[in-house]
Design a protein around this motif. Structure first.
Motif, PDB file in Angstrom:
ATOM      1  N   LEU A   1      -4.175  -1.417  -5.411  1.00  0.00           N
ATOM      2  CA  LEU A   1      -3.265  -0.575  -4.656  1.00  0.00           C
ATOM      3  C   LEU A   1      -4.092   0.153  -3.610  1.00  0.00           C
ATOM      4  O   LEU A   1      -4.977   0.941  -3.942  1.00  0.00           O
ATOM      5  CB  LEU A   1      -2.577   0.439  -5.578  1.00  0.00           C
ATOM      6  N   SER A   2      -3.831  -0.139  -2.346  1.00  0.00           N
ATOM      7  CA  SER A   2      -4.524   0.526  -1.263  1.00  0.00           C
ATOM      8  C   SER A   2      -3.817   1.840  -0.959  1.00  0.00           C
ATOM      9  O   SER A   2      -2.627   1.853  -0.663  1.00  0.00           O
ATOM     10  CB  SER A   2      -4.526  -0.380  -0.015  1.00  0.00           C
TER      11      SER A   2
ATOM     12  N   ARG B   1      -3.791   5.417   1.236  1.00  0.00           N
ATOM     13  CA  ARG B   1      -4.341   6.061   2.444  1.00  0.00           C
ATOM     14  C   ARG B   1      -4.075   7.539   2.384  1.00  0.00           C
ATOM     15  O   ARG B   1      -3.293   8.032   1.627  1.00  0.00           O
ATOM     16  CB  ARG B   1      -3.771   5.449   3.708  1.00  0.00           C
TER      17      ARG B   1
ATOM     18  N   GLN C   1       0.841  -1.205   0.000  1.00  0.00           N
ATOM     19  CA  GLN C   1       0.000   0.000   0.000  1.00  0.00           C
ATOM     20  C   GLN C   1       0.871   1.249   0.000  1.00  0.00           C
ATOM     21  O   GLN C   1       2.071   1.174   0.243  1.00  0.00           O
ATOM     22  CB  GLN C   1      -0.933  -0.001   1.198  1.00  0.00           C
TER      23      GLN C   1
ATOM     24  N   ILE D   1      -9.083   2.049  -2.759  1.00  0.00           N
ATOM     25  CA  ILE D   1      -8.452   1.053  -3.613  1.00  0.00           C
ATOM     26  C   ILE D   1      -8.373   1.591  -5.042  1.00  0.00           C
ATOM     27  O   ILE D   1      -9.370   2.046  -5.599  1.00  0.00           O
ATOM     28  CB  ILE D   1      -9.242  -0.275  -3.613  1.00  0.00           C
TER      29      ILE D   1
END
Length: 108
Positions: free
Chosen positions: A105-106, A108, A25, A84
Motif C-alpha cells: 500500500l503506497s 503519501r 494508493q 510503502i
C-alpha cells in the motif's frame, strides 16, 4: 492395447485458494474507499472476503478500515508515514479454506 489408469479426485479436493492483483494508493488520515482489485480463485469456487479478519496494516488490525463481502474497503487510513506499507486481507471459501494476502500500500 494400452491400459487406462483412472484417477478420481478425492472429495473436497480443490486447487488452493489464491488472491491476486493489487490495490490503490492512499493518503494517511484520509478517507479510503476502494473495491479491492485482487481476484479470488481456487478453493471450492464459492468464496467471499473474510469480514471477520478485516483489514490489517503492517500486521495490525486498523479499526479504521473494514472490508465487506464484495471486497470494498472503506474507512479512514490511519496516520501512517509516507511510503510503502503492508495491507492484508483474507478470503474464505465454503469449505472453510482461508487465504490471507498482503499487498503493498503506497501512502503519501
Amino acid at each position: 492395447a494400452g491400459k487406462s489408469l483412472g484417477f478420481e479426485m478425492p472429495k473436497g479436493w480443490f486447487d488452493p485458494l489464491k488472491i491476486e492483483g493489487n490495490i490503490a494508493q492512499g493518503t494517511a488520515g484520509s478517507a479510503y474507499n476502494i473495491n479491492v482489485a485482487p481476484r479470488i480463485s481456487g478453493g471450492d469456487g464459492k468464496y467471499h472476503w473474510d469480514t471477520a479478519f478485516g483489514v490489517k496494516i503492517n500486521g495490525v488490525a486498523t479499526g479504521g478500515l473494514t472490508i465487506n463481502d464484495s471486497g470494498r474497503i472503506t474507512g479512514t487510513l490511519p496516520a501512517l508515514t509516507s511510503g510503502i506499507h503492508r495491507l492484508t486481507v483474507a478470503a474464505k471459501d465454503e469449505s472453510d479454506n482461508t487465504k490471507e494476502q498482503t499487498f503493498e500500500l503506497s501512502v503519501r
